[in-house]
Design a protein around this motif. Structure first.
Motif, PDB file in Angstrom:
ATOM      1  N   MET A 136      -1.754 -15.102  -6.855  1.00 21.05           N
ATOM      2  CA  MET A 136      -2.406 -13.988  -7.556  1.00 21.05           C
ATOM      3  C   MET A 136      -3.772 -13.615  -6.989  1.00 21.05           C
ATOM      4  O   MET A 136      -4.195 -12.480  -7.098  1.00 21.05           O
ATOM      5  N   ASP A 137      -4.452 -14.559  -6.340  1.00 20.51           N
ATOM      6  CA  ASP A 137      -5.777 -14.246  -5.810  1.00 20.51           C
ATOM      7  C   ASP A 137      -5.757 -13.877  -4.327  1.00 20.51           C
ATOM      8  O   ASP A 137      -6.812 -13.641  -3.736  1.00 20.51           O
ATOM      9  N   VAL A 138      -4.576 -13.798  -3.732  1.00 20.43           N
ATOM     10  CA  VAL A 138      -4.472 -13.389  -2.334  1.00 20.43           C
ATOM     11  C   VAL A 138      -4.657 -11.875  -2.255  1.00 20.43           C
ATOM     12  O   VAL A 138      -3.932 -11.127  -2.916  1.00 20.43           O
ATOM     13  N   PRO A 139      -5.628 -11.398  -1.459  1.00 13.65           N
ATOM     14  CA  PRO A 139      -5.806  -9.947  -1.355  1.00 13.65           C
ATOM     15  C   PRO A 139      -4.614  -9.283  -0.660  1.00 13.65           C
ATOM     16  O   PRO A 139      -4.103  -9.800   0.335  1.00 13.65           O
ATOM     17  N   VAL A 140      -4.194  -8.163  -1.216  1.00 15.84           N
ATOM     18  CA  VAL A 140      -3.105  -7.361  -0.648  1.00 15.84           C
ATOM     19  C   VAL A 140      -3.691  -6.034  -0.204  1.00 15.84           C
ATOM     20  O   VAL A 140      -4.317  -5.328  -0.997  1.00 15.84           O
ATOM     21  N   ILE A 141      -3.477  -5.719   1.075  1.00 13.61           N
ATOM     22  CA  ILE A 141      -3.888  -4.425   1.612  1.00 13.61           C
ATOM     23  C   ILE A 141      -2.621  -3.629   1.893  1.00 13.61           C
ATOM     24  O   ILE A 141      -1.785  -4.054   2.692  1.00 13.61           O
ATOM     25  N   PHE A 142      -2.477  -2.505   1.214  1.00 13.80           N
ATOM     26  CA  PHE A 142      -1.338  -1.639   1.490  1.00 13.80           C
ATOM     27  C   PHE A 142      -1.590  -0.860   2.776  1.00 13.80           C
ATOM     28  O   PHE A 142      -2.697  -0.360   3.009  1.00 13.80           O
ATOM     29  N   THR A 143      -0.560  -0.770   3.601  1.00 15.44           N
ATOM     30  CA  THR A 143      -0.592   0.063   4.807  1.00 15.44           C
ATOM     31  C   THR A 143       0.603   1.006   4.695  1.00 15.44           C
ATOM     32  O   THR A 143       1.744   0.569   4.690  1.00 15.44           O
ATOM     33  N   THR A 144       0.323   2.281   4.555  1.00 15.84           N
ATOM     34  CA  THR A 144       1.416   3.235   4.360  1.00 15.84           C
ATOM     35  C   THR A 144       1.023   4.618   4.840  1.00 15.84           C
ATOM     36  O   THR A 144      -0.162   4.935   4.933  1.00 15.84           O
ATOM     37  N   ALA A 145       2.036   5.411   5.128  1.00 11.22           N
ATOM     38  CA  ALA A 145       1.812   6.770   5.631  1.00 11.22           C
ATOM     39  C   ALA A 145       1.558   7.776   4.518  1.00 11.22           C
ATOM     40  O   ALA A 145       1.315   8.942   4.792  1.00 11.22           O
ATOM     41  N   HIS A 146       1.585   7.348   3.264  1.00 16.25           N
ATOM     42  CA  HIS A 146       1.349   8.259   2.141  1.00 16.25           C
ATOM     43  C   HIS A 146      -0.150   8.339   1.856  1.00 16.25           C
ATOM     44  O   HIS A 146      -0.715   7.419   1.277  1.00 16.25           O
ATOM     45  N   PRO A 147      -0.781   9.439   2.216  1.00 22.08           N
ATOM     46  CA  PRO A 147      -2.232   9.531   2.029  1.00 22.08           C
ATOM     47  C   PRO A 147      -2.669  10.054   0.663  1.00 22.08           C
ATOM     48  O   PRO A 147      -3.856  10.136   0.396  1.00 22.08           O
ATOM     49  N   SER A 148      -1.732  10.390  -0.221  1.00 24.28           N
ATOM     50  CA  SER A 148      -2.117  11.029  -1.476  1.00 24.28           C
ATOM     51  C   SER A 148      -2.897  10.076  -2.371  1.00 24.28           C
ATOM     52  O   SER A 148      -2.697   8.860  -2.368  1.00 24.28           O
ATOM     53  N   VAL A 149      -3.770  10.650  -3.158  1.00 22.11           N
ATOM     54  CA  VAL A 149      -4.560   9.869  -4.103  1.00 22.11           C
ATOM     55  C   VAL A 149      -3.643   9.195  -5.119  1.00 22.11           C
ATOM     56  O   VAL A 149      -3.846   8.027  -5.477  1.00 22.11           O
ATOM     57  N   ALA A 150      -2.608   9.901  -5.578  1.00 16.69           N
ATOM     58  CA  ALA A 150      -1.683   9.323  -6.558  1.00 16.69           C
ATOM     59  C   ALA A 150      -1.009   8.075  -5.995  1.00 16.69           C
ATOM     60  O   ALA A 150      -0.823   7.075  -6.706  1.00 16.69           O
ATOM     61  N   PHE A 151      -0.661   8.116  -4.726  1.00 19.12           N
ATOM     62  CA  PHE A 151      -0.021   6.971  -4.088  1.00 19.12           C
ATOM     63  C   PHE A 151      -1.003   5.801  -4.014  1.00 19.12           C
ATOM     64  O   PHE A 151      -0.660   4.656  -4.288  1.00 19.12           O
ATOM     65  N   GLN A 152      -2.247   6.092  -3.674  1.00 18.15           N
ATOM     66  CA  GLN A 152      -3.272   5.053  -3.610  1.00 18.15           C
ATOM     67  C   GLN A 152      -3.507   4.447  -4.996  1.00 18.15           C
ATOM     68  O   GLN A 152      -3.655   3.226  -5.129  1.00 18.15           O
ATOM     69  N   VAL A 153      -3.542   5.284  -6.012  1.00 17.40           N
ATOM     70  CA  VAL A 153      -3.710   4.792  -7.378  1.00 17.40           C
ATOM     71  C   VAL A 153      -2.562   3.856  -7.743  1.00 17.40           C
ATOM     72  O   VAL A 153      -2.773   2.788  -8.339  1.00 17.40           O
ATOM     73  N   SER A 154      -1.337   4.209  -7.360  1.00 15.70           N
ATOM     74  CA  SER A 154      -0.192   3.336  -7.623  1.00 15.70           C
ATOM     75  C   SER A 154      -0.361   1.991  -6.932  1.00 15.70           C
ATOM     76  O   SER A 154      -0.013   0.949  -7.497  1.00 15.70           O
ATOM     77  N   ALA A 155      -0.893   2.012  -5.714  1.00 10.23           N
ATOM     78  CA  ALA A 155      -1.132   0.761  -4.983  1.00 10.23           C
ATOM     79  C   ALA A 155      -2.133  -0.104  -5.747  1.00 10.23           C
ATOM     80  O   ALA A 155      -1.898  -1.299  -5.965  1.00 10.23           O
ATOM     81  N   PHE A 156      -3.233   0.489  -6.168  1.00  9.70           N
ATOM     82  CA  PHE A 156      -4.242  -0.277  -6.900  1.00  9.70           C
ATOM     83  C   PHE A 156      -3.714  -0.735  -8.256  1.00  9.70           C
ATOM     84  O   PHE A 156      -4.005  -1.850  -8.693  1.00  9.70           O
ATOM     85  N   ASP A 157      -2.930   0.103  -8.916  1.00  5.63           N
ATOM     86  CA  ASP A 157      -2.349  -0.276 -10.202  1.00  5.63           C
ATOM     87  C   ASP A 157      -1.402  -1.466 -10.071  1.00  5.63           C
ATOM     88  O   ASP A 157      -1.240  -2.236 -11.017  1.00  5.63           O
ATOM     89  N   SER A 158      -0.780  -1.623  -8.919  1.00 11.93           N
ATOM     90  CA  SER A 158       0.136  -2.747  -8.719  1.00 11.93           C
ATOM     91  C   SER A 158      -0.605  -4.030  -8.348  1.00 11.93           C
ATOM     92  O   SER A 158      -0.004  -5.090  -8.261  1.00 11.93           O
ATOM     93  N   GLY A 159      -1.928  -3.932  -8.114  1.00 12.35           N
ATOM     94  CA  GLY A 159      -2.722  -5.124  -7.839  1.00 12.35           C
ATOM     95  C   GLY A 159      -3.337  -5.178  -6.461  1.00 12.35           C
ATOM     96  O   GLY A 159      -3.931  -6.190  -6.086  1.00 12.35           O
ATOM     97  N   ALA A 160      -3.200  -4.114  -5.692  1.00 14.35           N
ATOM     98  CA  ALA A 160      -3.750  -4.114  -4.333  1.00 14.35           C
ATOM     99  C   ALA A 160      -5.267  -4.230  -4.341  1.00 14.35           C
ATOM    100  O   ALA A 160      -5.939  -3.725  -5.236  1.00 14.35           O
ATOM    101  N   ALA A 161      -5.781  -4.873  -3.298  1.00  8.63           N
ATOM    102  CA  ALA A 161      -7.227  -4.976  -3.106  1.00  8.63           C
ATOM    103  C   ALA A 161      -7.751  -3.812  -2.286  1.00  8.63           C
ATOM    104  O   ALA A 161      -8.925  -3.460  -2.385  1.00  8.63           O
TER     105      ALA A 161
END
Length: 136
Positions: free
Chosen positions: A77-102
């Motif tokens: 749970m304390d391991v940082p997760v960095i999403f790398t994806t081709a979706h640049p939208s703010v909504a997509f980024q919010v989904s990443a952070f909502d799932s626990g991304a650092a």
């Protein structure tokens, strides 16, 4: 674990994308790779990574679902997760952070940006010698 290097887990269903990330982060030699959510979970549980780079768009288990599983696992749970994806939208980024991304890094990845984000998160969570990252 005995290694004086941080352990990175790179997760993407596209092997070419994993190779690009691996080359960009080559000064971190302790890298492991997974091309599916199930494989990533298995590897992370077998050897706890110090940081996870994760693609959001994968067949089967999405990166969002996988990140939520990491964050529910007491050992990960304390391991940082960095999403790398081709979706640049703010909504997509919010989904990443909502799932626990650092953090979130858009593809195509700018090498200096990715290295700086990884370094920043590793300095927050992994520094056995108490010194700054000497690899840069």
């Amino acid at each position: 674990m005995g290694s004086n290097q941080p352990h990175l887990l790179l997760v993407d269903d596209d092997i070419a994308a994993i190779q690009v990330l691996g080359r960009i982060l080559a000064h971190y030699p302790e890298q492991h790779f997974a091309t599916s959510g199930d494989e990533a979970l298995e590897q992370a549980r077998a050897r706890r990574p110090d940081i996870i780079l994760l693609d959001a768009d994968m067949p089967g288990m999405s990166g969002f679902d996988l990140c939520r599983l990491f964050k529910r696992d007491p050992a990960l749970m304390d391991v940082p997760v960095i999403f790398t994806t081709a979706h640049p939208s703010v909504a997509f980024q919010v989904s990443a952070f909502d799932s626990g991304a650092a953090d979130f890094v858009a593809k195509p990845v700018a090498p200096d940006h990715l290295r700086s984000r990884v370094r920043a998160h590793l300095q927050d969570t992994w520094n056995p010698s108490g010194q700054a990252d000497a690899a840069e």
